[in-house]
Motif scaffolding. Structure first.
Motif, PDB file in Angstrom:
ATOM      1  N   ALA A   1       4.237  21.374 -36.676  1.00 28.16           N
ATOM      2  CA  ALA A   1       4.331  22.673 -37.358  1.00 28.16           C
ATOM      3  C   ALA A   1       5.609  23.417 -36.971  1.00 28.16           C
ATOM      4  O   ALA A   1       6.171  24.165 -37.766  1.00 28.16           O
ATOM      5  N   ALA A   2       6.083  23.177 -35.732  1.00 25.77           N
ATOM      6  CA  ALA A   2       7.301  23.851 -35.261  1.00 25.77           C
ATOM      7  C   ALA A   2       8.569  23.189 -35.793  1.00 25.77           C
ATOM      8  O   ALA A   2       9.677  23.620 -35.460  1.00 25.77           O
ATOM      9  N   GLY A   3       8.417  22.125 -36.574  1.00 29.27           N
ATOM     10  CA  GLY A   3       9.582  21.536 -37.220  1.00 29.27           C
ATOM     11  C   GLY A   3       9.884  20.089 -36.859  1.00 29.27           C
ATOM     12  O   GLY A   3      10.715  19.448 -37.481  1.00 29.27           O
TER      13      GLY A   3
ATOM     14  N   THR B   1      -6.957  16.092 -27.588  1.00 25.51           N
ATOM     15  CA  THR B   1      -6.035  17.120 -27.094  1.00 25.51           C
ATOM     16  C   THR B   1      -4.593  16.800 -27.490  1.00 25.51           C
ATOM     17  O   THR B   1      -3.844  17.683 -27.916  1.00 25.51           O
ATOM     18  N   ALA B   2      -4.213  15.533 -27.361  1.00 29.56           N
ATOM     19  CA  ALA B   2      -2.842  15.132 -27.703  1.00 29.56           C
ATOM     20  C   ALA B   2      -2.573  15.337 -29.197  1.00 29.56           C
ATOM     21  O   ALA B   2      -1.515  15.847 -29.580  1.00 29.56           O
ATOM     22  N   CYS B   3      -3.527  14.951 -30.038  1.00 31.72           N
ATOM     23  CA  CYS B   3      -3.332  15.122 -31.482  1.00 31.72           C
ATOM     24  C   CYS B   3      -3.225  16.605 -31.847  1.00 31.72           C
ATOM     25  O   CYS B   3      -2.361  17.005 -32.639  1.00 31.72           O
ATOM     26  N   ALA B   4      -4.099  17.428 -31.251  1.00 33.07           N
ATOM     27  CA  ALA B   4      -4.076  18.866 -31.554  1.00 33.07           C
ATOM     28  C   ALA B   4      -2.759  19.484 -31.087  1.00 33.07           C
ATOM     29  O   ALA B   4      -2.129  20.268 -31.806  1.00 33.07           O
ATOM     30  N   GLN B   5      -2.316  19.095 -29.887  1.00 36.13           N
ATOM     31  CA  GLN B   5      -1.080  19.629 -29.332  1.00 36.13           C
ATOM     32  C   GLN B   5       0.134  19.202 -30.158  1.00 36.13           C
ATOM     33  O   GLN B   5       0.998  20.022 -30.489  1.00 36.13           O
ATOM     34  N   ALA B   6       0.180  17.924 -30.485  1.00 35.83           N
ATOM     35  CA  ALA B   6       1.334  17.401 -31.234  1.00 35.83           C
ATOM     36  C   ALA B   6       1.404  18.020 -32.629  1.00 35.83           C
ATOM     37  O   ALA B   6       2.490  18.169 -33.198  1.00 35.83           O
ATOM     38  N   ASN B   7       0.263  18.397 -33.170  1.00 33.37           N
ATOM     39  CA  ASN B   7       0.265  19.104 -34.456  1.00 33.37           C
ATOM     40  C   ASN B   7       1.082  20.386 -34.395  1.00 33.37           C
ATOM     41  O   ASN B   7       1.746  20.748 -35.373  1.00 33.37           O
TER      42      ASN B   7
ATOM     43  N   ILE C   1      11.586  21.431 -28.085  1.00 31.54           N
ATOM     44  CA  ILE C   1      11.542  21.354 -29.540  1.00 31.54           C
ATOM     45  C   ILE C   1      12.220  22.548 -30.184  1.00 31.54           C
ATOM     46  O   ILE C   1      12.846  22.437 -31.240  1.00 31.54           O
ATOM     47  N   ALA C   2      12.130  23.697 -29.518  1.00 31.36           N
ATOM     48  CA  ALA C   2      12.764  24.903 -30.068  1.00 31.36           C
ATOM     49  C   ALA C   2      14.274  24.902 -29.857  1.00 31.36           C
ATOM     50  O   ALA C   2      15.001  25.609 -30.548  1.00 31.36           O
ATOM     51  N   SER C   3      14.774  24.091 -28.886  1.00 31.88           N
ATOM     52  CA  SER C   3      16.202  24.156 -28.568  1.00 31.88           C
ATOM     53  C   SER C   3      17.025  23.470 -29.647  1.00 31.88           C
ATOM     54  O   SER C   3      16.615  22.464 -30.213  1.00 31.88           O
TER      55      SER C   3
END
Ligand code: C2E
Ligand code: MG
Ligand code: MG
Ligand code: MG
Length: 282
Positions: A107-109, A97-103, A273-275
């Motif tokens: 991807a978000a930069g 779950t952590a690996c999938a989430q962190a991906n 991360i978006a901020s």
């Protein structure tokens, strides 16, 4: 008299033991349901560079949202999961779950984020742990070099076996760190002969810095030792500017703690991360 006192004490202990056995049983049954009904979630605590508060990545921390009792913290159920063997399943779920989430954050930069995942001694003893890590990396596509596995000193107790397993894990390209460092019994020579990348100074030593002379001495010794062994360092549980200042002055590289951020839920990490100010947490 003494006898009566002794009897009372026995009665006290035995009822406390019964309560604990009940709680254990209760939690173990609950964990089976938690697995079936997917009641676990991950929070992520920011890891920062001490020098300037730059966000480096996250440590994944499990929580159990039990439908009737609410949120249950890991210190209450991880020990039960370890004793019962359920940690093998739960630990694999956390890793995946952590690996999938962190991906999604990559991807978000946040391309070079570091993801730390806690691994219990029992998971490491299972024998095929490196296969689980390899398969998880393959299934999620998470970059091995950005994954850090946090193990504790108790995991290292059987040196020969841990050397072999850690070698296989390092061959996958992941990093290894020692969590809660200083609370266990690892010797200097042990650390020197194992492929370890980082040690995390336990919160109990950081808590009373810079006033407690013993903690100052222990922390300085750990920092000096890490330096001479070429190990990276992280201080856990940094809560005050004075602690931050002390650790910075002595050259500790990374930190985690409430001064920067509590563990965040996924949505708050998305926002962080978006901020535009994502880079700095202090
Ligand atoms: P840990 O790996 O040493 O994680 C650090 C703990 O300290 C976390 O508690 C975190 O919320 C807390 N913390 C961080 N900064 C501060 C601070 O400034 N002050 C204070 N007072 N506390 C701080 P948490 O999330 O309750 O986790 C407790 C322990 O449960 C973890 O200690 C770890 O040993 C275990 N754990 C958590 N998630 C997992 C998991 O997925 N797998 C395994 N095997 N163990 C886990
Ligand atoms: Mg940890
Ligand atoms: Mg720790
Ligand atoms: Mg801990």
């Amino acid at each position: 008299g003494a006898k009566e006192h002794g009897r009372n004490r026995f009665a006290f202990y035995s009822s406390e033991m019964a309560d604990r056995a009940m709680e254990r049983l209760y939690i173990e049954q609950g964990l089976l349901r938690a697995i079936a009904d997917e009641q676990f979630v991950l929070n992520y605590q920011p890891v920062v560079r001490l020098e300037d508060g730059q966000l480096l990545g996250f440590e994944a921390l499990i929580r159990w949202d039990e439908p009737t009792h609410g949120r249950i913290e890991p210190d209450r159920f991880i020990p039960v999961a370890e004793e019962s063997g359920l940690i093998d399943y739960i630990g694999s779920w956390v890793l995946h779950t952590a690996c999938a989430q962190a991906n999604t954050w990559i991807a978000a930069g946040f391309t070079d984020l570091r993801l730390a995942v806690n691994v219990s001694a029992r998971q490491m003893r299972a024998g095929d742990f490196d296969t689980i890590v390899r398969d998880t990396l393959a299934a999620t596509g998470f970059p091995a070099a950005q994954l850090e596995l946090e193990i504790t000193e108790s995991t290292l107790q059987s040196v020969d076996r841990s050397r072999e397993l850690l070698g296989r894990l390092k061959a996958l390209g992941v990093m290894i760190s020692i969590d809660d460092f200083g609370t266990g019994f690892s010797s200097l020579s042990l650390l020197k002969h194992l492929p370890i990348d980082r040690i995390k100074i336990d919160r109990s030593f950081v808590q009373d810095l810079p006033d407690d002379a013993n903690d100052v001495a222990v922390t300085e010794a750990i920092i000096a030792m890490a330096g001479s062994l070429g190990l990276a360092l992280l201080a856990e549980g940094v809560e005050t500017p004075a602690q931050q200042q002390f650790l910075r002055a002595r050259g500790c590289a990374d930190a985690q703690g409430y001064l920067y951020s509590k563990p965040l839920d996924v949505h708050d990490v998305d926002l962080l991360i978006a901020s535009p100010s994502r880079g700095r947490l202090s």
